[in-house]
Design an enzyme around this catalytic site. Structure first.
Site, PDB file in Angstrom:
ATOM      1  CG  ASN A   1     -65.589  -5.623 -19.170  1.00 36.84           C
ATOM      2  OD1 ASN A   1     -65.436  -6.626 -18.952  1.00 36.84           O
ATOM      3  ND2 ASN A   1     -66.804  -4.858 -19.049  1.00 36.84           N
TER       4      ASN A   1
ATOM      5  NE  ARG B   1     -66.669  -5.259 -14.936  1.00 38.81           N
ATOM      6  CZ  ARG B   1     -67.879  -5.664 -15.193  1.00 38.81           C
ATOM      7  NH1 ARG B   1     -68.313  -6.174 -16.263  1.00 38.81           N
ATOM      8  NH2 ARG B   1     -68.887  -5.885 -14.055  1.00 38.81           N
TER       9      ARG B   1
ATOM     10  CG  HIS C   1     -73.021  -3.682 -10.883  1.00 36.82           C
ATOM     11  ND1 HIS C   1     -74.281  -3.706 -10.641  1.00 36.82           N
ATOM     12  CD2 HIS C   1     -72.710  -4.074 -12.229  1.00 36.82           C
ATOM     13  CE1 HIS C   1     -74.985  -4.371 -11.554  1.00 36.82           C
ATOM     14  NE2 HIS C   1     -73.905  -4.556 -12.657  1.00 36.82           N
TER      15      HIS C   1
ATOM     16  NE  ARG D   1     -77.637 -11.370 -13.918  1.00 34.89           N
ATOM     17  CZ  ARG D   1     -76.707 -10.499 -13.740  1.00 34.89           C
ATOM     18  NH1 ARG D   1     -76.000 -10.691 -12.765  1.00 34.89           N
ATOM     19  NH2 ARG D   1     -76.367  -9.679 -14.748  1.00 34.89           N
TER      20      ARG D   1
ATOM     21  CD  GLU E   1     -69.087   0.082 -14.738  1.00 29.29           C
ATOM     22  OE1 GLU E   1     -69.921   0.311 -15.764  1.00 29.29           O
ATOM     23  OE2 GLU E   1     -69.143  -0.904 -14.426  1.00 29.29           O
TER      24      GLU E   1
END
Ligand code: ADP
Length: 398
Positions: free
Chosen positions: A7, A90, A179, A240, A383
């Site tokens: 990643n 990823r 996601h 956020r 993941e």
């Protein structure tokens, strides 16, 4: 088969080395501060963490040093580089081009590069990781697994914004969702443990980490998700805001705040951090302080309230609910957040068992009462497992 899972970010790279038969994680780690004066490679093997401070001016250098470390006699994780049979990456944005993972070739590299306009902070560093692996591990097949791909089944009614049509045509403005790899894993596990693999299923997966998103999945296909054109929309997150009135940024610019600062406010200073008056973006800190600090309390309450509203909306979109699954750092570990979110949802068949919920953190567990129409689970995400499996599926061993 040994797979390297990467990643790759702008100044850091998360990695895992996985043995796909038996799904074993041989090691995992993080390369930090690439291109800065004090870069570090952290590797965790069998629970033991080893750190090396090194000069790592760029991604090629960083990955080279990392694989050297893995083959060193000290760590002895790999006998040689030839042990790595494939690399899975990823990649954040696959746009409308990719509804599935892809074996990386020149065409894929070009497309991922073109999609950088949709994800300027993510696709370029993801691509750096891919290009660095081409250099360090020539001939080893690479696979890109996209955060957006699982959401590509959304129907137009869910992905189309009520904006002038030409904006979609000219700028590809639509809901993409992110996601996806985590939602896919958690949905797969939820379906399996709930015994819904062979029938119809109405499942909501809530990924609550630093970034948060929630997805409605009907009969195995995503029908809606809360993140939108970018990962700024939807649920309240660490820094956020999630959904806000679209005119707010313009109002703030009119008040004299420079546009760049407004973007910074929305990406780095809002969400839990903003709600708590700057106390923290970490749910642990907020929960610890909620009894004595009214803003910490408010932050937790707004987070759970908005999440509850989304669960209601998605149960409506699905026409019912079989399973609600919590994942991500908050979803997996914060029993209090799960309890507050699920309160008053009995009308949807959702009722937590307080003891199961308390004991259910950090491991795959059923946390709802028996005999209710919806089951609620904690499902730790993985993941990297999906990326490794996708890599094996798409590439032939080198
Ligand atoms: P990322 O989205 O970066 O992968 P994680 O999924 O690891 O992040 O989630 C990180 C967040 O999870 C932290 O910011 C923290 O708020 C939350 N978290 C982790 N452990 C706990 C806990 N025990 N209780 C509450 N929140 C937790």
């Amino acid at each position: 088969m040994i797979i390297l899972v990467l990643n790759s970010g702008s100044s850091s790279i998360k990695f895992q080395v996985r043995q796909t038969d038996g799904e074993k994680v041989l090691c995992k780690g993080l390369i930090e501060s690439i291109g800065e004066p004090h870069s570090t490679i952290h590797v965790t093997v069998d629970g033991k963490k080893i750190s090396r401070k090194l000069e790592l001016p760029n991604h090629v250098f960083a990955l080279n040093q990392m694989v050297q470390l893995l083959t060193s006699p000290e760590l002895n994780i790999l006998k040689s580089l030839a042990d790595i049979k494939a690399v899975g990456h990823r990649v954040v944005h696959g746009g409308e081009a990719y509804s599935d993972s892809v074996l990386v070739d020149d065409k894929a590299i070009k497309t991922i590069d073109e999609l950088s306009s949709l994800a300027p902070l993510h696709n370029p560093p993801n691509l750096k990781g891919i290009l660095a692996c081409r250099e360090i591990l020539p001939g080893v097949p690479q696979v890109a697994v996209f955060d957006t791909a699982f959401h590509q089944t959304m129907p137009p009614v869910a992905y189309t914004y009520p904006l002038p049509r030409e904006l979609y045509k000219k700028y590809q403005i639509r809901r993409y969702g992110f996601h996806g790899t985590s939602h896919r894993y958690v949905h797969g596990r939820a379906r399996t443990i709930a015994g819904l693999n062979n029938g119809s299923s109405k499942i909501i997966t809530a990924h609550l980490g630093n970034g948060c998103s929630i997805t409605a999945i009907k009969d195995g296909k995503v029908i809606d998700t809360s993140m939108g054109f970018t990962p700024l929309g939807g649920l309240v997150m660490g820094t956020r805001p999630g959904d806000i009135d679209a005119s707010l940024p313009f109002y703030l610019v009119d008040q004299g705040i420079p546009a760049k600062e407004v973007i910074n406010l929305l990406q780095k200073k809002s969400g839990l951090l903003g709600l708590s008056g700057g106390l923290s973006n970490d749910m642990r800190v907020l929960l610890e302080n909620a009894a004595t600090n009214p803003l910490a309390r408010l932050a937790v309450d707004v987070f759970c309230y908005r999440l509850r509203k989304y669960i209601g909306a998605y149960a409506a979109a699905l026409g019912g609910l079989d399973v609600l699954a919590f994942t991500g750092g908050i979803g997996e570990n914060a029993a209090q957040v799960r309890a507050e979110t699920c309160q008053d949802l009995e009308f949807l068949g959702v009722e937590l068992d307080p003891q199961r919920n308390q004991q259910g953190s950090g491991k795959e567990s059923l946390i709802s009462r028996d005999g209710r129409s919806a089951r609620v689970y904690v499902i730790p995400t993985d993941e990297e497992l999906v990326i490794a499996e996708e890599t094996v599926r798409l590439c032939k061993p080198a």
